[in-house]
Design a protein around this motif. Structure first.
Motif, PDB file in Angstrom:
ATOM      1  N   ILE A   1      -1.453   3.156   9.124  1.00  0.00           N
ATOM      2  CA  ILE A   1      -0.229   2.436   8.758  1.00  0.00           C
ATOM      3  C   ILE A   1       0.653   3.284   7.842  1.00  0.00           C
ATOM      4  O   ILE A   1       1.880   3.291   7.970  1.00  0.00           O
ATOM      5  N   LEU A   2       0.024   4.015   6.928  1.00  0.00           N
ATOM      6  CA  LEU A   2       0.779   4.859   6.005  1.00  0.00           C
ATOM      7  C   LEU A   2       1.184   6.192   6.620  1.00  0.00           C
ATOM      8  O   LEU A   2       1.963   6.934   6.031  1.00  0.00           O
ATOM      9  N   GLY A   3       0.659   6.499   7.797  1.00  0.00           N
ATOM     10  CA  GLY A   3       1.007   7.742   8.478  1.00  0.00           C
ATOM     11  C   GLY A   3       0.171   8.933   8.064  1.00  0.00           C
ATOM     12  O   GLY A   3       0.593  10.073   8.246  1.00  0.00           O
ATOM     13  N   LEU A   4      -1.031   8.694   7.519  1.00  0.00           N
ATOM     14  CA  LEU A   4      -1.879   9.766   7.028  1.00  0.00           C
ATOM     15  C   LEU A   4      -2.968  10.106   8.041  1.00  0.00           C
ATOM     16  O   LEU A   4      -3.718   9.231   8.472  1.00  0.00           O
ATOM     17  N   GLY A   5      -3.060  11.389   8.393  1.00  0.00           N
ATOM     18  CA  GLY A   5      -4.126  11.846   9.283  1.00  0.00           C
ATOM     19  C   GLY A   5      -5.376  12.223   8.521  1.00  0.00           C
ATOM     20  O   GLY A   5      -6.463  12.301   9.097  1.00  0.00           O
ATOM     21  N   VAL A   6      -5.233  12.490   7.231  1.00  0.00           N
ATOM     22  CA  VAL A   6      -6.364  12.781   6.343  1.00  0.00           C
ATOM     23  C   VAL A   6      -6.177  11.920   5.099  1.00  0.00           C
ATOM     24  O   VAL A   6      -5.128  11.988   4.456  1.00  0.00           O
ATOM     25  N   ALA A   7      -7.185  11.113   4.754  1.00  0.00           N
ATOM     26  CA  ALA A   7      -7.020  10.207   3.621  1.00  0.00           C
ATOM     27  C   ALA A   7      -8.367   9.796   3.053  1.00  0.00           C
ATOM     28  O   ALA A   7      -9.361   9.706   3.779  1.00  0.00           O
ATOM     29  N   GLY A   8      -8.378   9.548   1.757  1.00  0.00           N
ATOM     30  CA  GLY A   8      -9.515   8.915   1.117  1.00  0.00           C
ATOM     31  C   GLY A   8      -9.127   7.478   0.831  1.00  0.00           C
ATOM     32  O   GLY A   8      -8.235   7.221   0.027  1.00  0.00           O
ATOM     33  N   VAL A   9      -9.757   6.543   1.510  1.00  0.00           N
ATOM     34  CA  VAL A   9      -9.412   5.132   1.356  1.00  0.00           C
ATOM     35  C   VAL A   9     -10.476   4.472   0.485  1.00  0.00           C
ATOM     36  O   VAL A   9     -11.653   4.462   0.844  1.00  0.00           O
ATOM     37  N   ASP A  10     -10.063   3.941  -0.650  1.00  0.00           N
ATOM     38  CA  ASP A  10     -10.979   3.306  -1.591  1.00  0.00           C
ATOM     39  C   ASP A  10     -10.990   1.803  -1.358  1.00  0.00           C
ATOM     40  O   ASP A  10      -9.950   1.143  -1.443  1.00  0.00           O
ATOM     41  N   LEU A  11     -12.175   1.279  -1.061  1.00  0.00           N
ATOM     42  CA  LEU A  11     -12.356  -0.135  -0.770  1.00  0.00           C
ATOM     43  C   LEU A  11     -13.309  -0.759  -1.778  1.00  0.00           C
ATOM     44  O   LEU A  11     -14.151  -0.071  -2.360  1.00  0.00           O
TER      45      LEU A  11
ATOM     46  N   ALA B   1       6.762  12.247   4.048  1.00  0.00           N
ATOM     47  CA  ALA B   1       7.071  10.819   3.934  1.00  0.00           C
ATOM     48  C   ALA B   1       5.812   9.993   3.719  1.00  0.00           C
ATOM     49  O   ALA B   1       5.792   9.057   2.925  1.00  0.00           O
ATOM     50  N   ALA B   2       4.746  10.339   4.419  1.00  0.00           N
ATOM     51  CA  ALA B   2       3.491   9.594   4.284  1.00  0.00           C
ATOM     52  C   ALA B   2       2.890   9.773   2.892  1.00  0.00           C
ATOM     53  O   ALA B   2       2.361   8.819   2.298  1.00  0.00           O
ATOM     54  N   ILE B   3       2.956  10.977   2.365  1.00  0.00           N
ATOM     55  CA  ILE B   3       2.441  11.233   1.014  1.00  0.00           C
ATOM     56  C   ILE B   3       3.221  10.428  -0.013  1.00  0.00           C
ATOM     57  O   ILE B   3       2.649   9.818  -0.920  1.00  0.00           O
ATOM     58  N   ALA B   4       4.538  10.393   0.127  1.00  0.00           N
ATOM     59  CA  ALA B   4       5.373   9.620  -0.801  1.00  0.00           C
ATOM     60  C   ALA B   4       5.035   8.136  -0.729  1.00  0.00           C
ATOM     61  O   ALA B   4       4.989   7.454  -1.765  1.00  0.00           O
ATOM     62  N   ARG B   5       4.794   7.619   0.454  1.00  0.00           N
ATOM     63  CA  ARG B   5       4.421   6.203   0.603  1.00  0.00           C
ATOM     64  C   ARG B   5       3.111   5.909  -0.116  1.00  0.00           C
ATOM     65  O   ARG B   5       2.973   4.918  -0.825  1.00  0.00           O
ATOM     66  N   ALA B   6       2.120   6.777   0.093  1.00  0.00           N
ATOM     67  CA  ALA B   6       0.793   6.543  -0.476  1.00  0.00           C
ATOM     68  C   ALA B   6       0.781   6.693  -1.996  1.00  0.00           C
ATOM     69  O   ALA B   6       0.035   5.993  -2.688  1.00  0.00           O
ATOM     70  N   ARG B   7       1.583   7.608  -2.536  1.00  0.00           N
ATOM     71  CA  ARG B   7       1.587   7.875  -3.980  1.00  0.00           C
ATOM     72  C   ARG B   7       2.153   6.708  -4.790  1.00  0.00           C
ATOM     73  O   ARG B   7       1.779   6.506  -5.940  1.00  0.00           O
ATOM     74  N   ASP B   8       3.042   5.948  -4.200  1.00  0.00           N
ATOM     75  CA  ASP B   8       3.654   4.804  -4.887  1.00  0.00           C
ATOM     76  C   ASP B   8       2.772   3.582  -4.623  1.00  0.00           C
ATOM     77  O   ASP B   8       2.814   2.990  -3.548  1.00  0.00           O
ATOM     78  N   LYS B   9       1.952   3.181  -5.611  1.00  0.00           N
ATOM     79  CA  LYS B   9       0.995   2.092  -5.397  1.00  0.00           C
ATOM     80  C   LYS B   9       1.675   0.796  -4.988  1.00  0.00           C
ATOM     81  O   LYS B   9       1.182   0.067  -4.116  1.00  0.00           O
ATOM     82  N   LEU B  10       2.804   0.472  -5.614  1.00  0.00           N
ATOM     83  CA  LEU B  10       3.505  -0.761  -5.284  1.00  0.00           C
ATOM     84  C   LEU B  10       3.977  -0.735  -3.832  1.00  0.00           C
ATOM     85  O   LEU B  10       3.734  -1.670  -3.064  1.00  0.00           O
ATOM     86  N   ARG B  11       4.623   0.331  -3.459  1.00  0.00           N
ATOM     87  CA  ARG B  11       5.122   0.464  -2.090  1.00  0.00           C
ATOM     88  C   ARG B  11       3.969   0.444  -1.088  1.00  0.00           C
ATOM     89  O   ARG B  11       4.035  -0.221  -0.044  1.00  0.00           O
ATOM     90  N   CYS B  12       2.901   1.149  -1.426  1.00  0.00           N
ATOM     91  CA  CYS B  12       1.727   1.204  -0.565  1.00  0.00           C
ATOM     92  C   CYS B  12       1.154  -0.194  -0.331  1.00  0.00           C
ATOM     93  O   CYS B  12       0.863  -0.583   0.807  1.00  0.00           O
ATOM     94  N   HIS B  13       1.018  -0.968  -1.402  1.00  0.00           N
ATOM     95  CA  HIS B  13       0.467  -2.310  -1.267  1.00  0.00           C
ATOM     96  C   HIS B  13       1.398  -3.216  -0.458  1.00  0.00           C
ATOM     97  O   HIS B  13       0.924  -4.049   0.331  1.00  0.00           O
ATOM     98  N   GLN B  14       2.693  -3.073  -0.646  1.00  0.00           N
ATOM     99  CA  GLN B  14       3.636  -3.882   0.133  1.00  0.00           C
ATOM    100  C   GLN B  14       3.507  -3.585   1.618  1.00  0.00           C
ATOM    101  O   GLN B  14       3.462  -4.495   2.459  1.00  0.00           O
ATOM    102  N   VAL B  15       3.445  -2.302   1.957  1.00  0.00           N
ATOM    103  CA  VAL B  15       3.357  -1.897   3.366  1.00  0.00           C
ATOM    104  C   VAL B  15       2.055  -2.379   3.989  1.00  0.00           C
ATOM    105  O   VAL B  15       2.035  -2.911   5.108  1.00  0.00           O
ATOM    106  N   LEU B  16       0.940  -2.197   3.275  1.00  0.00           N
ATOM    107  CA  LEU B  16      -0.359  -2.586   3.820  1.00  0.00           C
ATOM    108  C   LEU B  16      -0.480  -4.104   3.945  1.00  0.00           C
ATOM    109  O   LEU B  16      -0.993  -4.619   4.949  1.00  0.00           O
ATOM    110  N   ALA B  17      -0.022  -4.835   2.928  1.00  0.00           N
ATOM    111  CA  ALA B  17      -0.103  -6.292   2.977  1.00  0.00           C
ATOM    112  C   ALA B  17       0.704  -6.857   4.137  1.00  0.00           C
ATOM    113  O   ALA B  17       0.287  -7.823   4.792  1.00  0.00           O
TER     114      ALA B  17
END
Length: 305
Positions: free
Chosen positions: A239-249, A92-108
């Motif tokens: 927030i996305l449920g990822l225990g391992v992630a590369g976060v680009d800022l 579920a977390a991977i699916a959330r992160a892969r969808d950029k639109l969904r990811c941005h909605q959740v994070l915002a």
């Protein structure tokens, strides 16, 4: 610990490093191509086979699922979760992160800083959509693009309209974002494992480009992330449920802004730039959770993917 790594290619740098790290820490490890896994789903239990042989008993699974096989790869990972394997990144977390639109909605919605983003479907609304975003330059992104593919910079309003019309003609899903000029073609990759940033690098786009991806000729060097940047990266992954992630800022006048959260971040660039044993850190984190005597996170995150 009996550990599986879901990867289509055992020779890839990231996969090889994870295997080496697992063996160095005394674990039994096997690489499984997710496309060769197949499943039996029944109310009396879950079963999986791999190349004709049953597979079971994996205490933990590290997913290295490429974007092109997200749907099937997540189905395989979900099955392993239902068979009581721990994973740092759920299906579920991977699916959330892969969808950029969904990811941005959740994070915002949780207050994470982001570039202003717009999305729309009807061609009649394009003018008003771009007015909501503001004047160009604009960044147009395919919703599920990776490694800088499907990312365009449009410097005029007519170019933004043209890019949008072209993508709509191809029935592609995309988002449009503000361009952060003060970043000067650079971003920050924060590698999150668990509740901390274990390594960080600054990536610089090559001359004549604005995309800093190493696969597109960008350069990288180790950098010390600020407390605000590390807090933002860890919060975004959590927030996305990822225990391992590369976060680009990117560093902006209004603070760190999240560009993307990668659920399957590459290890080669970050390890080369920083000298940090990121693979070993991932395996140690997974082992500390995968050997827990509790019932692993079964059914807690399976209905959201």
């Amino acid at each position: 610990m009996k550990l599986a790594i879901l990867s289509r290619n055992s020779k890839l740098y990231s996969t090889r490093r994870l295997v080496e790290a697992a063996r160095a820490q005394g674990h039994s490890v096997r690489v499984l191509d997710p496309l060769r896994c197949y499943m039996r789903i029944s109310t009396d239990g879950f079963e999986m086979r791999y190349k004709g042989a049953p597979i079971s008993g994996y205490a933990a699974v590290v997913p290295r699922i490429g974007a092109s096989v997200t749907r099937y790869g997540c189905a395989v990972l979900r099955q392993l979760e239902l068979m009581d394997s721990y994973t740092p990144n759920s299906a579920a977390a991977i699916a959330r992160a892969r969808d950029k639109l969904r990811c941005h909605q959740v994070l915002a919605a949780r207050g994470i800083g982001l570039p202003v983003t717009v999305f729309g479907d009807n061609p009649d609304d394009t003018g008003d959509l771009l007015a909501m975003l503001g004047p160009p330059p604009h960044v147009v992104k395919l919703n599920e693009g990776t490694q800088g593919n499907g990312v365009m910079l449009t410097e005029k309003l007519s170019a933004s309209r043209g890019a949008i019309e072209t993508l709509r003609g191809l029935y592609a899903n995309f988002i449009v974002q503000e361009f952060i000029a003060e970043a000067k073609g650079a971003d920050l990759r924060c590698f999150v494992v668990g509740d901390r940033v274990v390594a960080a690098m600054r990536r610089q786009a090559p001359k004549g480009d604005f995309r800093s991806n190493l696969h597109r000729g960008g350069s990288a060097k180790a950098v010390r992330a600020t407390r605000a940047e590390m807090d933002t990266a860890v919060r975004a992954a959590k927030i996305l449920g990822l225990g391992v992630a590369g976060v680009d800022l990117i560093r902006s006048k209004r603070g760190p802004l999240v560009l993307e959260v990668n659920s399957s971040p590459g290890l080669e660039g970050i390890e080369a730039a920083t000298g940090v044993d990121v693979a070993g850190t991932i395996i140690a984190h997974v082992a500390s959770h995968g050997t827990s005597p509790r019932k692993r996170e079964r059914n807690t995150d399976l209905t959201d993917s």
